[in-house]
Motif scaffolding. Structure first.
Motif, mmCIF file in Angstrom:
data_model
loop_
_atom_site.group_PDB
_atom_site.id
_atom_site.type_symbol
_atom_site.label_atom_id
_atom_site.label_comp_id
_atom_site.label_asym_id
_atom_site.label_seq_id
_atom_site.Cartn_x
_atom_site.Cartn_y
_atom_site.Cartn_z
ATOM 1 N N GLU A 144 0.827 -1.211 0.000
ATOM 2 C CA GLU A 144 0.000 0.000 0.000
ATOM 3 C C GLU A 144 0.862 1.262 0.000
ATOM 4 N N LYS A 145 1.920 1.267 0.800
ATOM 5 C CA LYS A 145 2.806 2.430 0.893
ATOM 6 C C LYS A 145 3.940 2.385 -0.121
ATOM 7 N N HIS A 146 4.072 1.241 -0.785
ATOM 8 C CA HIS A 146 5.136 1.041 -1.780
ATOM 9 C C HIS A 146 6.504 1.265 -1.154
ATOM 10 N N VAL A 147 6.710 0.628 0.014
ATOM 11 C CA VAL A 147 7.958 0.775 0.768
ATOM 12 C C VAL A 147 8.541 -0.603 1.053
ATOM 13 N N VAL A 148 9.851 -0.724 0.899
ATOM 14 C CA VAL A 148 10.562 -1.953 1.226
ATOM 15 C C VAL A 148 11.649 -1.618 2.238
ATOM 16 N N SER A 149 11.777 -2.477 3.252
ATOM 17 C CA SER A 149 12.837 -2.257 4.235
ATOM 18 C C SER A 149 13.533 -3.574 4.546
ATOM 19 N N TYR A 150 14.793 -3.464 4.942
ATOM 20 C CA TYR A 150 15.563 -4.634 5.377
ATOM 21 C C TYR A 150 16.198 -4.297 6.720
ATOM 22 N N ASP A 151 15.890 -5.102 7.724
ATOM 23 C CA ASP A 151 16.358 -4.832 9.097
ATOM 24 C C ASP A 151 15.953 -3.441 9.560
ATOM 25 N N GLY A 152 14.757 -2.990 9.115
ATOM 26 C CA GLY A 152 14.239 -1.699 9.539
ATOM 27 C C GLY A 152 14.718 -0.517 8.725
ATOM 28 N N ASN A 153 15.640 -0.740 7.803
ATOM 29 C CA ASN A 153 16.158 0.346 6.966
ATOM 30 C C ASN A 153 15.485 0.328 5.599
ATOM 31 N N ASN A 154 14.916 1.467 5.205
ATOM 32 C CA ASN A 154 14.222 1.549 3.922
ATOM 33 C C ASN A 154 15.192 1.388 2.753
ATOM 34 N N ILE A 155 14.706 0.719 1.691
ATOM 35 C CA ILE A 155 15.504 0.484 0.489
ATOM 36 C C ILE A 155 14.779 1.104 -0.695
ATOM 37 N N GLU A 156 15.489 1.894 -1.470
ATOM 38 C CA GLU A 156 14.887 2.529 -2.650
ATOM 39 C C GLU A 156 14.929 1.568 -3.829
ATOM 40 N N LEU A 157 13.737 1.259 -4.363
ATOM 41 C CA LEU A 157 13.634 0.367 -5.511
ATOM 42 C C LEU A 157 12.880 1.053 -6.643
ATOM 43 N N THR A 158 13.223 0.692 -7.859
ATOM 44 C CA THR A 158 12.432 1.164 -8.997
ATOM 45 C C THR A 158 11.104 0.424 -9.001
ATOM 46 N N TYR A 159 10.170 0.866 -9.840
ATOM 47 C CA TYR A 159 8.854 0.229 -9.909
ATOM 48 C C TYR A 159 8.980 -1.253 -10.272
ATOM 49 N N LYS A 160 9.780 -1.584 -11.278
ATOM 50 C CA LYS A 160 9.928 -2.966 -11.714
ATOM 51 C C LYS A 160 10.622 -3.807 -10.650
ATOM 52 N N GLU A 161 11.619 -3.232 -9.980
ATOM 53 C CA GLU A 161 12.293 -3.963 -8.906
ATOM 54 C C GLU A 161 11.313 -4.283 -7.784
ATOM 55 N N PHE A 162 10.463 -3.294 -7.454
ATOM 56 C CA PHE A 162 9.466 -3.495 -6.406
ATOM 57 C C PHE A 162 8.485 -4.596 -6.797
ATOM 58 N N GLU A 163 7.975 -4.547 -8.040
ATOM 59 C CA GLU A 163 7.009 -5.545 -8.500
ATOM 60 C C GLU A 163 7.633 -6.936 -8.553
ATOM 61 N N LEU A 164 8.881 -7.004 -8.986
ATOM 62 C CA LEU A 164 9.574 -8.287 -9.045
ATOM 63 C C LEU A 164 9.745 -8.870 -7.639
ATOM 64 N N LEU A 165 10.157 -8.036 -6.696
ATOM 65 C CA LEU A 165 10.329 -8.497 -5.318
ATOM 66 C C LEU A 165 8.988 -8.914 -4.717
ATOM 67 N N ARG A 166 7.929 -8.162 -5.025
ATOM 68 C CA ARG A 166 6.589 -8.495 -4.512
ATOM 69 C C ARG A 166 6.153 -9.880 -4.986
ATOM 70 N N VAL A 167 6.338 -10.146 -6.276
ATOM 71 C CA VAL A 167 5.947 -11.449 -6.826
ATOM 72 C C VAL A 167 6.765 -12.566 -6.180
ATOM 73 N N LEU A 168 8.073 -12.349 -6.031
ATOM 74 C CA LEU A 168 8.935 -13.367 -5.425
ATOM 75 C C LEU A 168 8.547 -13.626 -3.967
ATOM 76 N N MET A 169 8.248 -12.560 -3.213
ATOM 77 C CA MET A 169 7.912 -12.719 -1.803
ATOM 78 C C MET A 169 6.547 -13.365 -1.614
ATOM 79 N N LYS A 170 5.581 -13.032 -2.485
ATOM 80 C CA LYS A 170 4.258 -13.638 -2.367
ATOM 81 C C LYS A 170 4.285 -15.108 -2.752
ATOM 82 N N ASN A 171 5.321 -15.520 -3.480
ATOM 83 C CA ASN A 171 5.435 -16.910 -3.897
ATOM 84 C C ASN A 171 6.664 -17.574 -3.282
ATOM 85 N N ALA A 172 7.027 -17.117 -2.101
ATOM 86 C CA ALA A 172 8.211 -17.654 -1.423
ATOM 87 C C ALA A 172 8.109 -19.169 -1.280
#
Length: 213
Positions: free
Chosen positions: A139-167
């Motif tokens: 919803e917020k279009h935010v990714v973090s690792y160990d509490g630190n926000n990571i800047e991703l492009t739109y495609k990187e975000f969508e790719l990570l979302r698909v991978l995480m939803k299908n872990a």
């Protein structure tokens, strides 16, 4: 992984061949007994479920799937020779996501499978997805690792979302192309290779290891 429950050898072979040709990983089952053995060890991305089976009715199987907390969110497409409206309504009311009437064409099968998977991917997108120390807020279009926000492009975000939803599931190159870049994308290059490389780099040494090839 797509689980195919179909007792007709010819139809099961056609479904299996068509899906594999499109890059999907499949687990065919010829009986309800084989199907439940698969489900005990793996949770599929989608189930193709024949209604008329020798050892257990398909609607009964669907009912059990939807009552089980571990399996209830797995999308199900009914494959049936029954053509009456009431049969279709009963299946959809029980929790099926779609149905295909026999006989069917291979293109229709692939189209319906991809459509249901896309709907499944977008369902629950207002939730936060976590995997290890990675947290993705759709919803917020935010990714973090160990509490630190990571800047991703739109495609990187969508790719990570698909991978995480299908872990835990194998996501082939063809599936990622369809889910992230769309079925109409045409390119001689392989955009996933670069996006995976940059994702791993941005997630850091430990976070990057969560994406396995």
């Amino acid at each position: 992984m797509i689980c195919i429950l179909e007792d007709d050898d010819n139809i099961r072979e056609i479904e299996n061949f068509a899906l594999k040709n499109c890059g999907f990983v499949t687990e065919p089952a010829a009986s309800a007994k084989e199907f439940w053995e698969i489900m005990e060890h793996k949770i599929p991305q989608l189930i193709l479920l024949d209604i008329m089976l020798p050892d257990e009715d398909g609607i009964s199987i669907l009912t059990k799937l939807k009552k089980n907390p571990e399996w209830k969110k797995v999308p199900v497409i009914l494959v049936t020779a029954k053509t009456s409206e009431m049969d279709k309504v009963k299946g959809l009311d029980t929790g099926a996501d779609d149905y295909i009437s026999k006989p069917f064409g291979v293109l229709e099968l692939i189209s319906r499978v991809k459509a249901v998977l896309r709907r499944s991917d977008s369902a629950g997108d207002d939730t936060v997805i976590t995997n290890g120390s990675i947290e993705l807020n759709v919803e917020k279009h935010v990714v973090s690792y160990d509490g630190n926000n990571i800047e991703l492009t739109y495609k990187e975000f969508e790719l990570l979302r698909v991978l995480m939803k299908n872990a835990g599931n194998v996501m082939t190159r063809e599936i990622l192309m369809d889910r992230v870049w769309g079925p109409s994308y045409e390119a001689e290059s392989r955009p996933q290779d670069m996006q995976i490389k940059t994702l791993r780099k941005k997630l850091g040494e430990d976070g990057g290891k969560l994406i396995k090839t």
